[in-house]
Design an enzyme around this catalytic site. Sequence first.
Site, mmCIF file in Angstrom:
data_model
loop_
_atom_site.group_PDB
_atom_site.id
_atom_site.type_symbol
_atom_site.label_atom_id
_atom_site.label_comp_id
_atom_site.label_asym_id
_atom_site.label_seq_id
_atom_site.Cartn_x
_atom_site.Cartn_y
_atom_site.Cartn_z
ATOM 1 N N SER A 208 0.827 -1.200 0.000
ATOM 2 C CA SER A 208 0.000 0.000 0.000
ATOM 3 C C SER A 208 0.870 1.262 0.000
ATOM 4 O O SER A 208 1.705 1.436 -0.887
ATOM 5 C CB SER A 208 -0.963 -0.054 1.186
ATOM 6 O OG SER A 208 -1.996 0.889 1.048
ATOM 7 N N ASP A 336 -9.516 -3.518 -6.193
ATOM 8 C CA ASP A 336 -9.020 -2.842 -4.988
ATOM 9 C C ASP A 336 -9.794 -1.546 -4.755
ATOM 10 O O ASP A 336 -9.814 -0.665 -5.619
ATOM 11 C CB ASP A 336 -7.527 -2.522 -5.165
ATOM 12 C CG ASP A 336 -6.850 -2.113 -3.865
ATOM 13 O OD1 ASP A 336 -7.478 -1.382 -3.070
ATOM 14 O OD2 ASP A 336 -5.687 -2.498 -3.661
ATOM 15 N N HIS A 365 -8.291 -4.841 -0.965
ATOM 16 C CA HIS A 365 -7.059 -4.150 -0.582
ATOM 17 C C HIS A 365 -6.339 -4.972 0.477
ATOM 18 O O HIS A 365 -6.806 -5.092 1.618
ATOM 19 C CB HIS A 365 -7.357 -2.748 -0.050
ATOM 20 C CG HIS A 365 -6.120 -1.918 0.129
ATOM 21 N ND1 HIS A 365 -5.407 -1.414 -0.941
ATOM 22 C CD2 HIS A 365 -5.442 -1.536 1.238
ATOM 23 C CE1 HIS A 365 -4.364 -0.738 -0.498
ATOM 24 N NE2 HIS A 365 -4.356 -0.805 0.824
#
Length: 400
Positions: A208, A336, A365
């Site tokens: 991320s 996502d 995610h």
Amino acid sequence: MATSPLSVTSKPPSVTRLRHQRPPLTPVRVSAAAVTTTTGMPDHHHPSLEITGGGADRFLPAFNTLHLHYKPFPIIGWNRHLETIFAAFFRTVPEVKYRRECLRTQDNGTIALDWVYGDHRSLPSDSPILILLPGLTGGSQDSYVKHMLAKAKSKGWRVVVFNSRGCANSPVTTPQLQTASFTADTCHVVDHVSSRYPIASIYAVGWSLGGNILVNYLGREHHRCSLSGAVSLCNPFNLVIADENLRKGFNNIYDRALRGGLSRTFEKHASLFEEMHDEYNVQEGLNPRTVREYDEAITRVSLGYKSVDEYYSNSCSCHVVQHVRIPLLCIQAANDPIAPTEATPYSDIKDNPNCMLIVTPQGGHLGWVAGDDAPFGAPWTDNVVIEFLEHLRKNASKLE
């Protein structure tokens, strides 16, 4: 979602959006036994993977798992929000004992490195080293970090978690917390690990926002990067596009979770910022309504940007992918909710012979609730990442 593995972002200028729109991909047959790259919509039972990148042909021999269909766990893996939330709250957390090392930076800041306890005595000095970069507000306590750590450790790797400033209860000694574009700390960590283990090969994995930080480092510092390979997962890439996406519909729940994590961390160290109240908006940093408001009040000021839009625009790792000079695997999920696929720099990845991109049809995610370890075990991506890293390690001389 206190230890959320999520990400940050902001208001999109249309020109940036157009530059990074995903171009249509020609279906590519990798091999009779391997995965087929396609842009078609997969069904729930036999979804296919999308593979592209200038280095795809070069790195495909690394993988034994990609010939298998990506099979999301029933129900959980069919909804991006359910999968994201399930993985954040219900994934198992492997037992890991750490030994913390704190580094002092040139600006008098502090970085916390968490090494696996005992490895400094049991592993040879030339063991490959893996540096892990968690997501926004994340750290060595997060389940996805510990699962990757356990997988690498089982292969004989030395692993260290790079906790960004203020994360994982690390000490904060200057008015500077985790940011998307501050690569000086990454340089400091890589240099420190290199000097401590001069004969070991060093690799890195980032998730991320940690993925965005890692790719920014690889691109901006390509002339001095001493890593031998890297992996980026669920990278938001274009923070301008991702910010707009984060504030849409149900995605607001992630914005609130991230905002809460940021403000709680800031609250612990607000006194450092209060002495500079003419520059920082401390009250808004303590009670932001969105991640964007927090970054406007605190983050962009600490980096010297005039606005949050300028901060986001200058922190996009999509702008530097073309400069990456070491093997880089990027893994994204097509559904996502936080790192939208339209933010992924397909063209630059395709044009760079050092890069490979795998896009899974589901995954949410940092979910990837699929494979033999689903639903509570390691993410599907862990085996893929290890195969890639082991391939680089074993074929280092051939890949130079």
